[in-house]
Scaffold this motif. Structure first.
Motif, mmCIF file in Angstrom:
data_model
loop_
_atom_site.group_PDB
_atom_site.id
_atom_site.type_symbol
_atom_site.label_atom_id
_atom_site.label_comp_id
_atom_site.label_asym_id
_atom_site.label_seq_id
_atom_site.Cartn_x
_atom_site.Cartn_y
_atom_site.Cartn_z
ATOM 1 N N ALA A 1 -7.735 3.167 -3.980
ATOM 2 C CA ALA A 1 -7.041 4.288 -4.617
ATOM 3 C C ALA A 1 -5.705 3.885 -5.217
ATOM 4 C CB ALA A 1 -6.835 5.411 -3.602
ATOM 5 N N ASP B 1 -11.187 3.032 0.884
ATOM 6 C CA ASP B 1 -10.854 4.207 0.073
ATOM 7 C C ASP B 1 -9.367 4.231 -0.250
ATOM 8 O OD1 ASP B 1 -13.482 4.963 0.225
ATOM 9 O OD2 ASP B 1 -13.179 6.505 1.756
ATOM 10 N N HIS B 2 -8.554 3.798 0.703
ATOM 11 C CA HIS B 2 -7.103 3.830 0.504
ATOM 12 C C HIS B 2 -6.612 2.674 -0.352
ATOM 13 C CE1 HIS B 2 -6.560 7.222 3.155
ATOM 14 N NE2 HIS B 2 -7.267 6.617 4.085
ATOM 15 N N THR B 3 -7.118 1.489 -0.135
ATOM 16 C CA THR B 3 -6.631 0.362 -0.925
ATOM 17 C C THR B 3 -7.083 0.475 -2.378
ATOM 18 O OG1 THR B 3 -8.514 -1.009 -0.233
ATOM 19 C CG2 THR B 3 -6.485 -1.180 1.056
ATOM 20 N N ALA C 1 0.960 3.751 -3.134
ATOM 21 C CA ALA C 1 0.484 5.103 -2.842
ATOM 22 C C ALA C 1 1.525 6.141 -3.230
ATOM 23 C CB ALA C 1 0.125 5.234 -1.362
ATOM 24 N N HIS D 1 -0.854 9.216 -3.718
ATOM 25 C CA HIS D 1 -2.011 9.132 -2.815
ATOM 26 C C HIS D 1 -1.542 9.286 -1.370
ATOM 27 C CE1 HIS D 1 -5.898 7.899 -1.230
ATOM 28 N NE2 HIS D 1 -5.264 7.042 -0.437
ATOM 29 N N ARG D 2 -2.193 10.139 -0.633
ATOM 30 C CA ARG D 2 -1.790 10.394 0.749
ATOM 31 C C ARG D 2 -2.435 9.383 1.697
ATOM 32 N NH1 ARG D 2 -2.076 16.267 3.866
ATOM 33 N NH2 ARG D 2 -1.020 15.586 5.796
ATOM 34 N N LEU D 3 -1.595 8.788 2.537
ATOM 35 C CA LEU D 3 -2.048 7.811 3.515
ATOM 36 C C LEU D 3 -2.020 8.408 4.917
ATOM 37 C CD1 LEU D 3 -0.086 4.711 2.163
ATOM 38 C CD2 LEU D 3 -2.561 5.086 1.984
ATOM 39 N N THR E 1 -12.269 2.160 5.042
ATOM 40 C CA THR E 1 -10.837 1.863 4.930
ATOM 41 C C THR E 1 -10.461 1.478 3.501
ATOM 42 O OG1 THR E 1 -11.198 -0.464 5.547
ATOM 43 C CG2 THR E 1 -10.737 1.089 7.341
ATOM 44 N N VAL F 1 0.841 -1.204 0.000
ATOM 45 C CA VAL F 1 0.000 0.000 0.000
ATOM 46 C C VAL F 1 0.872 1.249 0.000
ATOM 47 C CG1 VAL F 1 -1.812 1.293 1.205
ATOM 48 C CG2 VAL F 1 -1.861 -1.209 1.208
#
Length: 374
Positions: free
Chosen positions: A79, A75-77, A39, A44-46, A73, A35
């Motif tokens: 992305a 949304d991050h994976t 990212a 993409h900001r984590l 959660t 991830v």
């Protein structure tokens, strides 16, 4: 070997058991380091910038007791899974991680419609995931681990692209896709929202599993099996709402099944139960694996299967789920064998292939571990 054995089963022996996994989300099983790297590649900001801390964040965010918060959660994976290379990498690593955990058959479910933000077509996403699966299977074999993995193509309930995604799944039935699913917000988006989908899939002899009995109750399960003609039910733990538990005159446990519970059990429709995830999302009133409905449902002869749901968010694995059931719910190796064989019989492959998996891999694998217990 360690000395922390329960019913003779050490963590090492549980890890060595052959496993069948029917309910595992591709976008819920990424490695934290992956991830981070993906990212960084797309900007993409984590919320956390180190792998261990990110793993902690996913688990804590998912451990809120709310399915809605749990789903955020992703949304991050999602992305970081918007290119063919990223999809292939995630799929390959999923296969390798499952094989390392003793999984010999798995179905990876995911929603192609959620991976189009950077210009991929639906077809390109499926092909990228299959390329990763194929590479992972080949690498696992080279490392001495045999695993078979199929794609479960999922339509998001709220997006209303069900027909398009169903046609995509059928188009790739001989190129890695083994079944169709709907997922996402269960309340308010029942199977009868697009009833024609289920006729289409039935006419094409295409396997179906439907998320039901997780965020919604008995009515959701009823629609899954009667409207959606589901071959399996994703989660399904809230079928216990159609069962009255009590005790007879001797004080022995007693269960009175309602008509739907009878239907599900009589037809042996597999329940894809995910204990750790269910506790996180409050899909059940249980507060621990010890009192999770999976044990009662298994005792009542429902077709119970054991699954992970989202390995990243739940920080789990098949071995971890098994260890918890052994340690907290008193399961034995026979109980673990039962759910593994039930999952094999419920797998979306042909009958002769299911039988071969059971007779040539699962039974010998369990016999080997049973021999180590003697």
């Amino acid at each position: 070997m360690t000395d922390d054995r329960i019913h003779g089963l050490s963590p090492e022996l549980i890890a060595a058991l052959p496993k069948v996994l029917l309910h595992d989300h591709l976008d819920g099983g990424l490695r934290p380091q992956t991830v981070l790297e993906l990212a960084d590649a797309v900007g993409h900001r984590l919320p956390v910038d180190d792998a261990e801390g990110l793993g902690d964040w996913f688990q804590q965010a998912a451990d809120s007791g709310s399915l809605v918060r749990y789903l955020e959660t992703f949304d991050h994976t999602i992305a970081v899974m918007q290119t063919a290379d990223a999809l292939a990498r995630v799929a390959k690593e999923a296969v390798l991680d499952l094989a390392a955990d003793g999984v010999v058959y798995a179905e990876q479910r995911w929603a192609p419609e959620q991976h189009l933000a950077r210009g991929l077509s639906l077809e390109a996403t499926v092909e990228a995931v299959q390329a990763g699966i194929d590479e992972g299977v080949a690498q696992a074999a080279a490392e001495g681990r045999v695993i078979r993995v199929g794609q479960l193509v999922t339509a998001m309930r709220h997006a209303d692209r069900w027909q398009e995604i169903a046609e995509l799944a059928v188009a790739y039935r001989d190129r890695g896709v083994v079944g169709f699913d709907i997922a996402g917000a269960e309340d308010g988006f029942p199977p009868d929202r697009h009833a024609q989908i289920w006729r289409y899939l039935a006419e094409h002899d295409f396997p179906v599993t439907i998320h039901a009995g997780e965020a919604a109750g008995v009515d959701s399960i009823a629609q899954a099996v009667h409207v959606g003609q589901a071959d399996r039910i994703g989660h399904g733990v809230r079928i216990v709402e159609d069962i009255e538990f009590g005790r007879d005159e001797d004080g022995s446990p007693l269960a009175t099944l309602g008509s739907l519970a009878h239907w599900v059990r009589d037809h042996q429709i597999p329940l894809e139960v995910c204990p750790v995830s269910n506790l996180q999302t409050s899909a059940t009133s249980a507060t621990s694996v010890a009192d999770h409905p999976i044990t009662r449902l298994k005792e009542l002869d429902f077709a119970v299967t054991l699954n992970t749901d989202n390995r990243l968010m739940s920080r789990t694995s098949m071995s971890h789920e098994m260890r918890l059931l052994v340690a907290e719910a008193g399961w034995t190796i026979d109980d673990l064998a039962d759910v593994t064989i039930a999952a094999a019989w419920g797998a979306f492959m042909h009958h002769d292939e299911r039988r071969a998996l059971i007779e040539q891999t699962i039974v010998p694998g369990y016999q080997k571990i049973e021999g180590a217990l003697l």
